[in-house]
Design a protein around this motif. Structure first.
Motif: not given
Length: 76
Positions: A5-14
């Motif tokens: 749920s980290s913003i870094q992980a979500q940004f990376g997936a996007h």
């Protein structure tokens, strides 16, 4: 990897999703952006935290506005 749920992980997936939609391999995308492939990989995996300058380079490499890189639902 940090929790999903980290913003870094979500940004990376996007970012990865957008890159794949553009038909670019990680290596081709990194070359287009003037970045190392391993750095792009780290961003996509959520283990690297790109600077604003790099985010601008990523957006340009995908041919989009910076705001489009942040158009994803943030999971809490």
């Amino acid at each position: 990897m940090k929790n999903s749920s980290s913003i870094q992980a979500q940004f990376g997936a996007h970012l990865k999703k957008l890159r794949l939609q553009s038909g670019l391999s990680q290596e081709a995308f990194a070359d287009k952006c003037g970045l190392d492939r391993t750095y792009v990989s780290g961003i996509e995996r959520g283990v690297r935290n790109p600077t604003l300058e790099v985010i601008g380079v990523l957006a340009k490499g995908l041919g989009m506005d910076i705001k489009e890189l942040f158009s994803f639902e943030r999971l809490v």
